[in-house]
Design a protein around this motif. Sequence first.
Motif, short mmCIF file in Angstrom:
data_model
loop_
_atom_site.label_atom_id
_atom_site.label_comp_id
_atom_site.label_asym_id
_atom_site.label_seq_id
_atom_site.Cartn_x
_atom_site.Cartn_y
_atom_site.Cartn_z
N ASP A 251 -2.02 -5.30 16.82
CA ASP A 251 -3.07 -4.38 16.34
C ASP A 251 -2.62 -2.92 16.21
N SER A 252 -1.32 -2.66 16.20
CA SER A 252 -0.84 -1.28 16.15
C SER A 252 -0.71 -0.74 14.72
N ARG A 253 -0.54 -1.61 13.76
CA ARG A 253 -0.32 -1.20 12.38
C ARG A 253 -1.18 -2.04 11.43
N ALA A 254 -1.51 -1.42 10.30
CA ALA A 254 -2.12 -2.14 9.19
C ALA A 254 -1.18 -1.95 8.00
N TYR A 255 -1.02 -2.99 7.21
CA TYR A 255 -0.14 -2.95 6.04
C TYR A 255 -1.00 -3.23 4.82
N VAL A 256 -0.88 -2.36 3.79
CA VAL A 256 -1.76 -2.41 2.64
C VAL A 256 -0.92 -2.56 1.37
N THR A 257 -1.24 -3.57 0.55
CA THR A 257 -0.57 -3.70 -0.74
C THR A 257 -1.38 -2.98 -1.81
N SER A 258 -0.67 -2.33 -2.75
CA SER A 258 -1.30 -1.61 -3.85
C SER A 258 -0.73 -2.13 -5.16
N ALA A 259 -1.59 -2.70 -6.00
CA ALA A 259 -1.17 -3.43 -7.19
C ALA A 259 -0.52 -2.56 -8.25
N VAL A 260 -1.11 -1.43 -8.58
CA VAL A 260 -0.59 -0.62 -9.68
C VAL A 260 0.76 0.00 -9.32
N ASP A 261 0.88 0.52 -8.10
CA ASP A 261 2.13 1.15 -7.66
C ASP A 261 3.21 0.14 -7.27
N GLY A 262 2.80 -1.10 -6.95
CA GLY A 262 3.77 -2.08 -6.48
C GLY A 262 4.31 -1.74 -5.11
N THR A 263 3.43 -1.24 -4.23
CA THR A 263 3.88 -0.75 -2.93
C THR A 263 3.14 -1.40 -1.76
N MET A 264 3.72 -1.21 -0.57
CA MET A 264 3.08 -1.54 0.69
C MET A 264 3.06 -0.26 1.52
N SER A 265 1.87 0.14 1.97
CA SER A 265 1.72 1.31 2.84
C SER A 265 1.53 0.84 4.26
N THR A 266 1.94 1.67 5.22
CA THR A 266 1.80 1.35 6.64
C THR A 266 0.86 2.37 7.27
N ILE A 267 -0.12 1.87 8.01
CA ILE A 267 -1.10 2.72 8.68
C ILE A 267 -0.93 2.56 10.19
N ASP A 268 -0.81 3.69 10.89
CA ASP A 268 -0.72 3.68 12.35
C ASP A 268 -2.14 3.63 12.92
N LEU A 269 -2.47 2.51 13.53
CA LEU A 269 -3.80 2.33 14.11
C LEU A 269 -3.88 2.83 15.55
N THR A 270 -2.75 3.25 16.13
CA THR A 270 -2.75 3.74 17.51
C THR A 270 -2.96 5.24 17.59
N ALA A 271 -2.84 5.94 16.48
CA ALA A 271 -3.05 7.39 16.47
C ALA A 271 -4.50 7.71 16.81
N ALA A 272 -4.76 8.90 17.32
CA ALA A 272 -6.13 9.32 17.64
C ALA A 272 -7.04 9.11 16.44
N THR A 273 -6.55 9.48 15.27
CA THR A 273 -7.21 9.17 14.00
C THR A 273 -6.18 8.40 13.18
N PRO A 274 -6.49 7.16 12.76
CA PRO A 274 -5.52 6.37 12.00
C PRO A 274 -4.98 7.16 10.80
N VAL A 275 -3.66 6.97 10.54
CA VAL A 275 -2.99 7.74 9.51
C VAL A 275 -1.87 6.91 8.89
N ALA A 276 -1.60 7.15 7.59
CA ALA A 276 -0.45 6.51 6.94
C ALA A 276 0.82 7.12 7.49
N ILE A 277 1.84 6.27 7.71
CA ILE A 277 3.11 6.76 8.24
C ILE A 277 4.24 6.36 7.29
N GLY A 278 5.23 7.20 7.21
CA GLY A 278 6.38 6.92 6.35
C GLY A 278 5.98 6.90 4.88
N ASN A 279 6.95 6.57 4.05
CA ASN A 279 6.69 6.45 2.62
C ASN A 279 6.30 5.02 2.30
#
Length: 186
Positions: free
Chosen positions: A49-77
């Motif tokens: 439960d520490s990270r969420a991974y999100v696929t984005s169709a138009v960009d062809g990408t996967m984003s990583t979200i830190d769920l352990t931060a005080a406020t969840p935030v995208a990390i890295g590129n």
Amino acid sequence: MCSSDLVNRQKSTVTVLRVRNADGSDASQSLAEIPVGKEPRFVAIAPNDSRAYVTSAVDGTMSTIDLTAATPVAIGNAIDVGVEPRGIAITPNGTYAFIANNTIGAVTIVRLATGEIVGKVQTGGNPYAVAISNDGDKQDDDERVFVTQLFGELINVGRPDGFDDAKQGVVSSFRVADAETNLRKP
């Protein structure tokens, strides 16, 4: 904290929701709305439960979200994972993400510790959703990856397409170990 993620396709964001309080009672609280790639589609949560991974169709990408931060935030590129990524599943130990690339008939494999694309498995058709078994033995290599195709295949080309029994659903399946073996080949 138990959270859930909701994609907002038109806004290119993901909303992280608290769905359970620390005492185990139900909750419904928006924790953050996080920018991700264009037209986010699917979300997978790391086994711990520490990270969420999100696929984005138009960009062809996967984003990583830190769920352990005080406020969840995208990390890295965001990582380029292929053409029109859709479904994503994480191996039970959190080693790999398997991502369906809808228009090229393949599943991209990402090593999550490094964010490195380590391979592709050809499935054919239009892979859409991904699931991975979990037999609870702490090893990912003996698990199976299941990939559904978006469109059914005709059963009999002579039968009209408009009948309920004219098509069949297709699910591809392979072992994580087989994908890993292919990754090791020079």
